[in-house]
Design an enzyme around this catalytic site. Structure first.
Site, PDB file in Angstrom:
ATOM      1  N   GLY A  83      22.440  37.486  11.432  1.00 41.37           N
ATOM      2  CA  GLY A  83      21.575  36.355  11.759  1.00 41.37           C
ATOM      3  C   GLY A  83      20.200  36.697  11.232  1.00 41.37           C
ATOM      4  N   HIS A  84      19.791  36.035  10.156  1.00 43.04           N
ATOM      5  CA  HIS A  84      18.519  36.356   9.518  1.00 43.04           C
ATOM      6  C   HIS A  84      17.533  35.223   9.782  1.00 43.04           C
ATOM      7  CE1 HIS A  84      20.786  39.176   6.507  1.00 43.04           C
ATOM      8  NE2 HIS A  84      20.900  39.545   7.765  1.00 43.04           N
ATOM      9  N   LYS A 128      14.873  41.410   8.092  1.00 42.73           N
ATOM     10  CA  LYS A 128      15.229  41.298   6.663  1.00 42.73           C
ATOM     11  C   LYS A 128      15.034  39.871   6.161  1.00 42.73           C
ATOM     12  CE  LYS A 128      19.362  42.865   7.698  1.00 42.73           C
ATOM     13  NZ  LYS A 128      19.168  43.242   9.111  1.00 42.73           N
ATOM     14  N   GLN A 153      23.142  43.524   8.272  1.00 41.31           N
ATOM     15  CA  GLN A 153      23.279  44.625   9.235  1.00 41.31           C
ATOM     16  C   GLN A 153      22.258  45.744   8.943  1.00 41.31           C
ATOM     17  OE1 GLN A 153      26.696  43.366   7.952  1.00 41.31           O
ATOM     18  NE2 GLN A 153      26.187  41.956   9.561  1.00 41.31           N
ATOM     19  N   ASP A 159      18.739  43.475  12.435  1.00 40.45           N
ATOM     20  CA  ASP A 159      17.667  42.689  13.057  1.00 40.45           C
ATOM     21  C   ASP A 159      16.274  43.274  12.830  1.00 40.45           C
ATOM     22  OD1 ASP A 159      19.749  41.127  13.989  1.00 40.45           O
ATOM     23  OD2 ASP A 159      19.819  42.146  15.927  1.00 40.45           O
TER      24      ASP A 159
END
Ligand code: GDP
Ligand code: IMO
Ligand code: MG
Length: 423
Positions: free
Chosen positions: A40-41, A16, A223, A13
């Site tokens: 979750g990007h 990225k 990650q 988080d």
């Protein structure tokens, strides 16, 4: 030509997605190579706001092709939803999205087992995202996995599934769950496969050709280093290899081909899930970081734990990954703090110690030592030129650089695609 690798340098988080969306403008290919929909990007651009869990964050750039490579594990339902969402937003995927048949499939029993293991561990749980990530990778490395390509031959898929259900239903039963039915799973998975099939292709020849033609390739890590299965704070980690070396196995790209390794680091530290977090704040500053930074997970909505920037961690991340540069994100979130701290090192029993000196029990005891800097108490949100940053903000950036020993090349100053300083 350049092959640029993006790695999360903290606990995930870091921003990225935002950095990749920005850099993809210059990329011919963007490739995801690890993790699954535990990621979750977040991306905010002219198409809207998106949290990408599987499809690479470069998908919004029309001329970029995006690849889900073999190291990624797939949840069909999440992938289908993501495809639909992008289609609705006017993002064309035909001939642009390519998915490796070598990707392992997250099966219904993986999600159930993830939940059951966590429940059984009680207080000692990892606090996973509950997406079946640990169990699917466990099956992959113990030769029990089902791969996307298996669906190309119904007979093979059915045989492999029958074998797995024989085993998994016994485990599920022992843990108090109902057995799963082969015909239900087959129906669901054959249906999903029909939709996904046009995107499934062996991607190695495409990647090789792009390398040979000296195209620009962006590799999207999911990650962050401290969730790495080997070098993170085990067992409070995720199941895949997060480090730069993971790209060789996860996408089939030789380390010799990589030109730059960009570590993405938040200007402070956050994490979701349990485990030691030396610079965690339990005071008003911590709450302020959570609220101003909107620190709630893009995948699970869970509140992220917040703390000051930990240079000891990032130094280790830079070493083990070989970062050539840093992308610093969320500088704007520190705008209103009168004082800002940087953890310079850890001590234990009066002696200086390093991250890599011990395990989770060791790290839960180390004491962080800080350098305190004056805050800038001025707006940096949306600033796009380094010269326009307040002096104290520049001092903060330079101090981080000094502590980490790697150049900060990008500074992100807002959640929108173009809120970025390229130094
Ligand atoms: P990822 O998993 O590394 O892609 O990061 P996430 O998307 O899970 O979390 C990063 C969050 O920070 C998202 O809500 C982004 O929109 C937001 N974000 C990224 N960069 C910046 C920035 O420079 N400033 C601000 N205010 N928000 C940012
Ligand atoms: P992105 O790519 C933050 C964390 C979970 C949990 C641990 C294990 O968005 O940075 P898992 O479901 O993977 O078995 O959970 O890993 N985790 C993440 N935390 N960002 C992520 O991805 C994460 N992916 C996994 O919260 O602590
Ligand atoms: Mg995320």
């Amino acid at each position: 030509m350049a092959v640029n690798l993006i790695i999360g340098s903290q606990w995930g988080d870091e921003g990225k997605g935002k950095i990749i969306d920005n850099l993809s403008a210059k990329s011919d290919l963007v490739i995801r190579f690890n993790g699954g929909n535990n990621a979750g990007h977040t991306i905010i651009n002219s198409h809207g706001k998106f949290a990408m869990h599987l499809i690479p964050s470069g998908v919004f750039n029309k001329s970029t092709r995006v690849i889900i490579a073999n190291g990624v594990v797939l949840d069909f339902a999440v992938l289908s939803t993501e495809i639909e969402t992008l289609k609705k937003a006017g993002v064309k995927l035909e001939k642009r999205l390519l998915i490796s048949p070598r990707c392992h499939l997250i099966m219904p029993y993986h999600k159930l087992l993830d939940k059951l293991y966590e429940e059984a561990k009680g207080k000692a749980k990892t606090w996973t995202t509950g997406r079946g990530i640990g169990p699917v990778y466990a099956d992959k490395v113990s030769y029990n996995g089902l791969r996307l390509g298996d669906l190309g031959n119904k007979k093979i898929f059915s045989e492999k599934l029958a074998m797995q259900l024989l085993l998994k239903n016994k485990i599920l039963k022992a843990l108090g769950e109902k057995p799963l039915l082969q015909k239900d799973i087959e129906k669901e998975y054959f249906n999903f496969f029909k939709k996904i099939k046009p995107f499934v292709v062996e991607v190695y020849p495409i990647i090789k050709k792009s390398l040979d033609l000296k195209k620009n390739i962006l590799l999207e890590g999911a990650q962050g280093v401290f969730l790495d299965n080997d070098w993170g704070i085990y067992p409070f980690v995720s199941a895949s290899t997060v480090l730069s070396g993971g790209v060789t196995a996860g996408a089939g790209i030789s380390p010799k081909k990589i030109d730059s390794i960009i570590g993405v680091a938040k200007a402070y530290t956050t994490r979701v899930g349990f485990g030691p977090f030396p610079t965690e704040l339990f005071d008003k500053d911590g709450d302020k970081l959570t609220e101003l930074g909107k620190e709630y997970g893009a995948t699970t909505g869970r509140r992220r734990r917040c703390g000051w920037f930990d240079a000891e961690l990032i130094r280790f991340a830079a070493e083990i990954n070989g970062f050539t540069e840093i992308a610093l994100t969320k500088l704007d979130i520190l705008d209103s703090f009168p004082k800002i701290k940087i953890c310079t090192h850890y001590r234990l029993n009066g002696k200086r110690v390093s991250y890599a000196d011990g395990d989770a029990a060791f790290l839960s005891k180390v004491k962080p030592f800080y350098k305190t800097l004056k805050g800038w108490q001025a707006n940096t949100r949306g600033v796009r030129n380094y010269k326009d940053l307040p002096k104290q903000a520049k001092d903060y950036v330079r101090e981080l650089e000094k502590q980490i020993g790697v150049k900060i090349k990008y500074i992100s100053t807002g959640e929108n695609r173009n809120d970025i300083i390229n130094i």
